[in-house]
Design a protein around this motif. Structure first.
Motif, PDB file in Angstrom:
ATOM      1  N   THR A 429      25.214  52.063  28.018  1.00 39.98           N
ATOM      2  CA  THR A 429      25.895  50.792  27.748  1.00 39.98           C
ATOM      3  C   THR A 429      27.396  51.028  27.992  1.00 39.98           C
ATOM      4  O   THR A 429      27.994  51.929  27.385  1.00 39.98           O
ATOM      5  CB  THR A 429      25.684  50.303  26.317  1.00 39.98           C
ATOM      6  N   VAL A 430      27.970  50.240  28.917  1.00 46.00           N
ATOM      7  CA  VAL A 430      29.392  50.349  29.231  1.00 46.00           C
ATOM      8  C   VAL A 430      30.134  49.199  28.530  1.00 46.00           C
ATOM      9  O   VAL A 430      29.761  48.024  28.694  1.00 46.00           O
ATOM     10  CB  VAL A 430      29.642  50.280  30.748  1.00 46.00           C
ATOM     11  N   ILE A 431      31.126  49.539  27.736  1.00 46.63           N
ATOM     12  CA  ILE A 431      31.941  48.536  27.022  1.00 46.63           C
ATOM     13  C   ILE A 431      33.395  48.739  27.448  1.00 46.63           C
ATOM     14  O   ILE A 431      33.940  49.851  27.329  1.00 46.63           O
ATOM     15  CB  ILE A 431      31.831  48.688  25.493  1.00 46.63           C
ATOM     16  N   ALA A 432      34.020  47.680  27.950  1.00 45.92           N
ATOM     17  CA  ALA A 432      35.433  47.766  28.364  1.00 45.92           C
ATOM     18  C   ALA A 432      36.218  46.598  27.765  1.00 45.92           C
ATOM     19  O   ALA A 432      35.745  45.456  27.770  1.00 45.92           O
ATOM     20  CB  ALA A 432      35.538  47.745  29.892  1.00 45.92           C
ATOM     21  N   VAL A 433      37.369  46.886  27.239  1.00 42.53           N
ATOM     22  CA  VAL A 433      38.312  45.865  26.744  1.00 42.53           C
ATOM     23  C   VAL A 433      39.591  46.037  27.547  1.00 42.53           C
ATOM     24  O   VAL A 433      40.215  47.110  27.516  1.00 42.53           O
ATOM     25  CB  VAL A 433      38.593  46.019  25.237  1.00 42.53           C
ATOM     26  N   ILE A 434      39.965  44.983  28.282  1.00 45.44           N
ATOM     27  CA  ILE A 434      41.030  45.108  29.285  1.00 45.44           C
ATOM     28  C   ILE A 434      42.137  44.097  29.011  1.00 45.44           C
ATOM     29  O   ILE A 434      41.876  42.912  28.752  1.00 45.44           O
ATOM     30  CB  ILE A 434      40.448  44.896  30.698  1.00 45.44           C
ATOM     31  N   ASP A 435      43.400  44.581  29.061  1.00 43.46           N
ATOM     32  CA  ASP A 435      44.590  43.743  28.889  1.00 43.46           C
ATOM     33  C   ASP A 435      45.346  43.739  30.212  1.00 43.46           C
ATOM     34  O   ASP A 435      46.055  44.696  30.548  1.00 43.46           O
ATOM     35  CB  ASP A 435      45.463  44.311  27.762  1.00 43.46           C
ATOM     36  N   CYS A 436      45.212  42.641  30.972  1.00 42.46           N
ATOM     37  CA  CYS A 436      45.830  42.570  32.292  1.00 42.46           C
ATOM     38  C   CYS A 436      47.310  42.218  32.192  1.00 42.46           C
ATOM     39  O   CYS A 436      47.782  41.661  31.191  1.00 42.46           O
ATOM     40  CB  CYS A 436      45.114  41.517  33.148  1.00 42.46           C
ATOM     41  N   THR A 437      48.031  42.536  33.273  1.00 37.78           N
ATOM     42  CA  THR A 437      49.459  42.241  33.320  1.00 37.78           C
ATOM     43  C   THR A 437      49.682  40.731  33.216  1.00 37.78           C
ATOM     44  O   THR A 437      49.070  39.952  33.944  1.00 37.78           O
ATOM     45  CB  THR A 437      50.078  42.752  34.628  1.00 37.78           C
ATOM     46  N   GLY A 438      50.578  40.319  32.315  1.00 41.31           N
ATOM     47  CA  GLY A 438      50.909  38.912  32.157  1.00 41.31           C
ATOM     48  C   GLY A 438      49.942  38.195  31.238  1.00 41.31           C
ATOM     49  O   GLY A 438      48.967  38.764  30.713  1.00 41.31           O
ATOM     50  N   HIS A 439      50.216  36.903  31.025  1.00 44.21           N
ATOM     51  CA  HIS A 439      49.329  36.045  30.252  1.00 44.21           C
ATOM     52  C   HIS A 439      49.404  34.660  30.872  1.00 44.21           C
ATOM     53  O   HIS A 439      50.165  34.411  31.810  1.00 44.21           O
ATOM     54  CB  HIS A 439      49.729  36.023  28.774  1.00 44.21           C
ATOM     55  N   GLY A 440      48.590  33.749  30.382  1.00 47.00           N
ATOM     56  CA  GLY A 440      48.544  32.438  30.998  1.00 47.00           C
ATOM     57  C   GLY A 440      47.911  32.518  32.372  1.00 47.00           C
ATOM     58  O   GLY A 440      47.009  33.331  32.636  1.00 47.00           O
ATOM     59  N   VAL A 441      48.399  31.669  33.303  1.00 49.29           N
ATOM     60  CA  VAL A 441      47.825  31.613  34.653  1.00 49.29           C
ATOM     61  C   VAL A 441      47.977  32.944  35.397  1.00 49.29           C
ATOM     62  O   VAL A 441      47.020  33.446  35.995  1.00 49.29           O
ATOM     63  CB  VAL A 441      48.452  30.453  35.449  1.00 49.29           C
ATOM     64  N   PRO A 442      49.174  33.592  35.402  1.00 50.18           N
ATOM     65  CA  PRO A 442      49.266  34.894  36.094  1.00 50.18           C
ATOM     66  C   PRO A 442      48.312  35.923  35.533  1.00 50.18           C
ATOM     67  O   PRO A 442      47.691  36.693  36.277  1.00 50.18           O
ATOM     68  CB  PRO A 442      50.735  35.305  35.867  1.00 50.18           C
ATOM     69  N   GLY A 443      48.203  35.960  34.195  1.00 55.94           N
ATOM     70  CA  GLY A 443      47.283  36.913  33.586  1.00 55.94           C
ATOM     71  C   GLY A 443      45.845  36.635  33.965  1.00 55.94           C
ATOM     72  O   GLY A 443      45.039  37.560  34.169  1.00 55.94           O
ATOM     73  N   ALA A 444      45.502  35.320  34.040  1.00 51.78           N
ATOM     74  CA  ALA A 444      44.127  34.958  34.412  1.00 51.78           C
ATOM     75  C   ALA A 444      43.821  35.406  35.832  1.00 51.78           C
ATOM     76  O   ALA A 444      42.707  35.903  36.124  1.00 51.78           O
ATOM     77  CB  ALA A 444      43.940  33.452  34.271  1.00 51.78           C
ATOM     78  N   PHE A 445      44.778  35.218  36.763  1.00 47.25           N
ATOM     79  CA  PHE A 445      44.568  35.692  38.140  1.00 47.25           C
ATOM     80  C   PHE A 445      44.356  37.198  38.170  1.00 47.25           C
ATOM     81  O   PHE A 445      43.460  37.709  38.867  1.00 47.25           O
ATOM     82  CB  PHE A 445      45.768  35.309  39.007  1.00 47.25           C
ATOM     83  N   THR A 446      45.167  37.927  37.421  1.00 37.86           N
ATOM     84  CA  THR A 446      45.033  39.383  37.391  1.00 37.86           C
ATOM     85  C   THR A 446      43.693  39.793  36.802  1.00 37.86           C
ATOM     86  O   THR A 446      43.074  40.790  37.222  1.00 37.86           O
ATOM     87  CB  THR A 446      46.174  40.007  36.588  1.00 37.86           C
ATOM     88  N   SER A 447      43.241  38.990  35.779  1.00 40.32           N
ATOM     89  CA  SER A 447      41.956  39.338  35.146  1.00 40.32           C
ATOM     90  C   SER A 447      40.787  39.211  36.125  1.00 40.32           C
ATOM     91  O   SER A 447      39.792  39.944  36.026  1.00 40.32           O
ATOM     92  CB  SER A 447      41.718  38.439  33.926  1.00 40.32           C
ATOM     93  N   VAL A 448      40.898  38.264  37.073  1.00 41.89           N
ATOM     94  CA  VAL A 448      39.850  38.127  38.089  1.00 41.89           C
ATOM     95  C   VAL A 448      39.773  39.394  38.937  1.00 41.89           C
ATOM     96  O   VAL A 448      38.686  39.929  39.234  1.00 41.89           O
ATOM     97  CB  VAL A 448      40.119  36.886  38.976  1.00 41.89           C
ATOM     98  N   ILE A 449      40.960  39.910  39.320  1.00 42.32           N
ATOM     99  CA  ILE A 449      40.997  41.148  40.111  1.00 42.32           C
ATOM    100  C   ILE A 449      40.461  42.316  39.290  1.00 42.32           C
ATOM    101  O   ILE A 449      39.677  43.146  39.785  1.00 42.32           O
ATOM    102  CB  ILE A 449      42.439  41.422  40.569  1.00 42.32           C
ATOM    103  N   ALA A 450      40.888  42.389  38.008  1.00 42.08           N
ATOM    104  CA  ALA A 450      40.451  43.492  37.158  1.00 42.08           C
ATOM    105  C   ALA A 450      38.941  43.483  36.989  1.00 42.08           C
ATOM    106  O   ALA A 450      38.277  44.539  37.047  1.00 42.08           O
ATOM    107  CB  ALA A 450      41.148  43.392  35.799  1.00 42.08           C
ATOM    108  N   ARG A 451      38.377  42.274  36.757  1.00 42.27           N
ATOM    109  CA  ARG A 451      36.918  42.202  36.596  1.00 42.27           C
ATOM    110  C   ARG A 451      36.200  42.649  37.877  1.00 42.27           C
ATOM    111  O   ARG A 451      35.192  43.366  37.818  1.00 42.27           O
ATOM    112  CB  ARG A 451      36.505  40.778  36.220  1.00 42.27           C
ATOM    113  N   ALA A 452      36.761  42.262  39.004  1.00 46.53           N
ATOM    114  CA  ALA A 452      36.118  42.615  40.279  1.00 46.53           C
ATOM    115  C   ALA A 452      36.093  44.121  40.488  1.00 46.53           C
ATOM    116  O   ALA A 452      35.062  44.703  40.873  1.00 46.53           O
ATOM    117  CB  ALA A 452      36.847  41.921  41.432  1.00 46.53           C
ATOM    118  N   VAL A 453      37.222  44.788  40.223  1.00 44.00           N
ATOM    119  CA  VAL A 453      37.283  46.231  40.460  1.00 44.00           C
ATOM    120  C   VAL A 453      36.458  46.988  39.427  1.00 44.00           C
ATOM    121  O   VAL A 453      35.822  48.026  39.741  1.00 44.00           O
ATOM    122  CB  VAL A 453      38.740  46.741  40.497  1.00 44.00           C
TER     123      VAL A 453
END
Length: 646
Positions: A429-453
Motif C-alpha cells: 500500500t503506497v500512501i503519499a501526502v504532497i504539498d505542491c508549490t503555490g496555492h489556489g489556481v497555480p497550486g492546483a496546476f502544479t498538483s496535476v503535474i505532481a499527481r501525474a509524475v
C-alpha cells in the motif's frame, strides 16, 4: 445607490472637504499672523507707555533724584552739606544738613518748614502732585498736595496709603561700602485709597528717598506725581482708550471726570467690563510673556495689557490699552465674503463639469463592468469546475481495508495545491501526502503535474522503494518543466511531501520525505522521523539526487502524515504565532487512541480553536493510519530505523 450618485457624492464631499481644509489652513495662518501682530503691537504700546511715563517722571519727581536729578537738587540729600547756605556763606555756617538735623532731633515743625520751602513751588505749579514725609517707623508726619482732582485728596484724613518699605541695605545707593555716602532711593507705584469709599482711588509714580544716619534710618520722603495726566496725553496721542486694573478693579479716566474719547470705540460700550474680561482670559499669557494682545469681539477692538510700570510688580497695577478695529474687522468680513462667493462659483463649475464627465465615464464603466462581470463569471465557473474535478480525483483514491486510515483535505482557496495518493496492490500500500508549490489556481496546476509524475513512478515496475518514488518524481518534473538548468528555467515548481509504503510480505513500513516528516505515536511516545531537506523538482535539487528510504521494521501504532499548512496556522494575536511542530507533537502524545478518525478530528478541532477567525495561510492536508500487529514491537530508539539510499 448607483455608481453615478456615488461619484457625484464623492466629488461634492471631496471638494467640500478640500475647501474646508484650505479654509481652515488659511484661517489658522491668518489667526497665527494676527496673534503675532497683536503680540508685537502689545510690546510697541508697552514701550510707548514706558517712554511717556518716564518722560513725566523725568520732568517732575525725577528732577529731585539724589543721584540723577538736577545738580542743585542733589545737594539737598547730602547729609554733610548745608543746602541753605550760599556758596559764599558755606565756610561760615554749620556744615550739617538742616533737614537731616531736624530728623535726628525729631523736630516735626522744622521738618515741615524745610520740606515746604523745598517743594512748595513744584506743588504750586503742579509739576509735583504730592510730598509725604515719614518718620523712622513709617508713620506720616507731614503731607503736601497739589490736589489735581484725580480721586482722593492725598492729604485727606480718610486717605489710606500703601507706602512701600525702603530697605536701606538693598536700595539703590547702598550697593557697597565705597558708596556709603550715597542716599538710598527707590522708584515705584503708590496707590491711595479712600477709607470712606466716597472717592476713587488714585495712582502715583513715587520716588522714595531715605533719610539715614550712617546705618540707621531716620525717615523717608516720598515724592509723587499722578499717573493720570500722562495717561490722558497717551490716549490723545495714540487714539486709544486706556483702563487701569488694580486691587481687582478695572477703571478708566471717566471714573474721575468726563474726557474726550479719541479711540473710536462707542461711548455706550462697557469698556472697563470688557477690558476686565480680556484680562481674565489672557492672564496666563500676561504672566508668562509680560504682556498680551488679543481681539475683543464685543468691542470690535484690539486689547493690549502690560504692567503699569517697570518699577512695580506685574500684578500690582496693570495698564490695558484698547484700540478700535471696526474698519479692519469689516474689511476682513468683506474679504471672507468675497472668498466665499468666488469659492462657491468655482465649486459650482467643478460640480457641473464632474456631472458631465461622470455621465461619459459611467457609460464606459458600465460596459467595462459588464465585460468584467462576464469574464469573472466564466473564470469563477471554471475554477469551481476545476475544484469539482480536483475533489473527484481525490475521492477516487481507494482506502485499504486491512488497517485503519482517515484524512482531511482543506484548500486555502476554492482549489489547492495539496493532494494525497493511496494505492493498494496485492503486497503493498503506497500512501503519499504532497504539498505542491503555490496555492489556489497555480497550486492546483502544479498538483496535476505532481499527481501525474507520482502515478507514473508508482506504475513503473523498476521503482520499488519510497525514496525511489521521490527520486524519479524529481527527475520527471525537472525534465517536464525544463528545470535542469536554473539559469534557463522559467519556473521553480515542485513539491514537498512524504511517501510511506507498507510491505505486507516483509511486514516493514518504508518512509521517504522531501522537506517533510512522519510522526509516529505509540506507547505514549511521539517520534518525528525527518526526511531529506530537499524539494522534489526544485532548481536547487540536483537531477540525480537520491532520496533516502527509511525502513521501520515491525511497525505499530499511529502514523501521521501532513503538509506544513497544519503547523503554519497562525493565531489572532497582534504578532501572530504559528501552531508549530512542538504543539502538534504534545497534542498527538495526549491522544491515546487507535482510531485515526479521532486523531484527525481532535487535531483539526485544536487548529480551528487556535486560529479563531484568522484565515488559513496555506492549503492543509492531514492523514493518519494505525497499524496494530500483536506480534510487532515498537522500539523507541531511532537507531532501529534503517536508512538506505534509493
Amino acid at each position: 445607490m448607483t455608481t453615478r450618485i456615488q461619484l457625484l457624492a464623492l466629488t461634492v464631499f471631496g471638494n467640500v472637504a478640500i475647501a474646508a481644509l484650505f479654509f481652515w489652513l488659511a484661517t489658522d495662518q491668518l489667526d497665527g499672523q494676527q496673534k503675532t501682530n497683536l503680540e508685537n503691537s502689545a510690546l510697541v504700546y508697552q514701550r510707548a507707555w514706558n517712554t511717556a511715563s518716564s518722560e513725566s517722571y523725568d520732568l517732575s519727581i525725577g528732577m529731585w533724584h539724589p543721584q540723577t536729578g538736577t545738580f542743585e537738587n542733589r545737594s539737598i540729600w547730602k547729609s554733610k552739606e548745608n543746602f541753605l547756605a550760599s556758596p559764599d556763606e558755606a565756610p561760615n555756617v554749620n556744615e550739617e544738613n538742616p533737614l537731616y538735623e531736624s530728623f535726628r532731633r525729631g523736630d516735626i515743625d522744622s521738618i515741615a518748614t524745610l520740606t515746604d520751602g523745598l517743594f512748595q513751588l513744584s506743588i504750586d505749579d503742579m509739576t509735583m502732585s504730592a510730598v509725604f514725609v515719614l518718620n523712622a517707623t513709617g508713620a506720616l508726619i507731614h503731607c503736601m498736595t497739589a490736589y489735581d482732582g484725580y480721586g482722593i485728596d492725598p492729604c485727606a484724613e480718610t486717605a489710606k496709603y500703601n507706602f512701600e518699605q525702603l530697605d536701606i541695605a538693598t536700595a539703590s545707593g547702598m550697593l557697597s561700602k565705597r558708596r556709603s555716602e550715597r542716599v538710598p532711593v527707590k522708584r515705584g507705584i503708590l496707590r491711595i485709597d479712600d477709607l470712606s469709599s466716597d472717592e476713587e482711588s488714585s495712582l502715583y509714580q513715587a520716588l522714595y528717598i531715605a533719610i539715614r544716619d550712617d546705618s540707621s534710618k531716620l525717615g523717608t520722603i516720598v515724592l509723587a506725581k499722578n499717573i493720570f495726566e500722562a495717561l490722558e496725553s497717551f490716549e490723545y496721542e495714540f487714539e486709544i482708550k486706556a483702563a487701569l486694573n488694580f486691587d481687582n478693579r478695572t477703571i478708566t479716566l471717566n471714573n474721575y471726570y468726563e474726557i474726550d474719547n479719541y479711540s473710536g470705540i462707542s461711548d455706550d460700550a462697557d469698556i472697563a467690563g470688557e477690558a476686565s474680561n480680556s484680562l481674565r482670559e489672557y492672564k496666563d499669557m500676561l504672566l508668562v510673556n509680560g504682556s498680551f494682545g488679543a481681539t475683543n469681539v464685543s468691542l470690535e477692538a484690539s486689547v493690549f495689557g502690560f504692567p503699569l510700570s517697570d518699577f512695580a510688580k506685574g500684578e500690582e497695577a496693570l495698564l490695558i490699552v484698547l484700540r478700535d478695529q471696526t474698519e479692519l474687522l469689516e474689511a476682513q468680513d468683506k474679504a471672507m465674503a468675497s472668498t466665499f462667493i468666488y469659492g462657491a462659483a468655482v465649486f459650482t463649475v467643478v460640480v457641473l463639469l464632474v456631472i458631465w464627465l461622470v455621465s461619459r465615464i459611467e457609460a464606459a464603466m458600465k460596459d467595462a463592468y459588464d465585460q468584467a462581470s462576464t469574464a469573472n463569471r466564466e473564470i469563477q465557473s471554471s475554477i469551481n469546475y476545476a475544484a469539482k474535478l480536483q475533489r473527484a480525483l481525490l475521492r477516487a483514491e481507494r482506502m485499504p481495508d486491512d488497517f485503519k486510515i482517515d484524512l482531511t483535505w482543506r484548500p486555502r482557496d476554492v482549489v489547492g495545491g495539496d493532494i494525497y495518493v493511496v494505492r493498494t496492490t496485492d503486497n503493498k500500500t503506497v500512501i503519499a501526502v504532497i504539498d505542491c508549490t503555490g496555492h489556489g489556481v497555480p497550486g492546483a496546476f502544479t498538483s496535476v503535474i505532481a499527481r501525474a509524475v507520482v502515478d507514473r513512478a508508482i506504475e513503473d515496475d523498476q521503482i520499488n522503494t519510497a525514496g525511489e518514488y521521490l527520486s524519479e518524481s524529481n527527475r520527471l518534473i525537472k525534465d517536464m518543466l525544463f528545470q535542469n538548468e536554473s539559469e534557463e528555467a522559467d519556473s521553480d515548481a515542485g513539491f514537498d511531501g512524504t511517501v510511506c509504503i507498507l510491505d505486507r510480505q516483509t511486514g516493514c513500513l518504508e518512509f521517504a520525505g522531501a522537506n517533510s516528516s512522519l510522526f509516529v505515536v505509540n506507547n505514549n511516545e511521539t517520534k518525528e522521523i525527518k526526511g531529506n531537506k530537499k524539494s522534489v523538482g526544485a532548481r536547487r535539487t540536483p537531477n540525480d539526487f537520491e532520496f533516502t528510504t527509511q525502513i521501520i521494521e515491525n511497525p505499530s501504532g499511529m502514523f501521521v502524515m501532513l503538509t506544513d499548512g497544519v503547523t503554519d496556522v497562525m493565531n489572532e494575536l497582534p504578532r501572530p504565532i504559528a501552531f508549530g511542530r512542538k504543539r502538534l507533537m504534545r497534542l498527538l502524545k495526549s491522544l491515546d487512541t487507535s482510531e485515526p478518525k479521532l486523531v484527525v478530528s481532535k487535531v483539526m478541532d485544536a487548529i480551528d480553536q487556535y486560529k479563531g477567525a484568522s484565515p488559513l495561510r496555506d492549503d492543509l492536508t492531514l492523514l493518519a493510519f494505525y497499524i496494530d500487529e500483536s506480534d510487532s514491537v515498537f522500539v523507541s530508539d531511532l537507531a532501529t530505523i534503517k536508512g538506505v539510499a534509493g
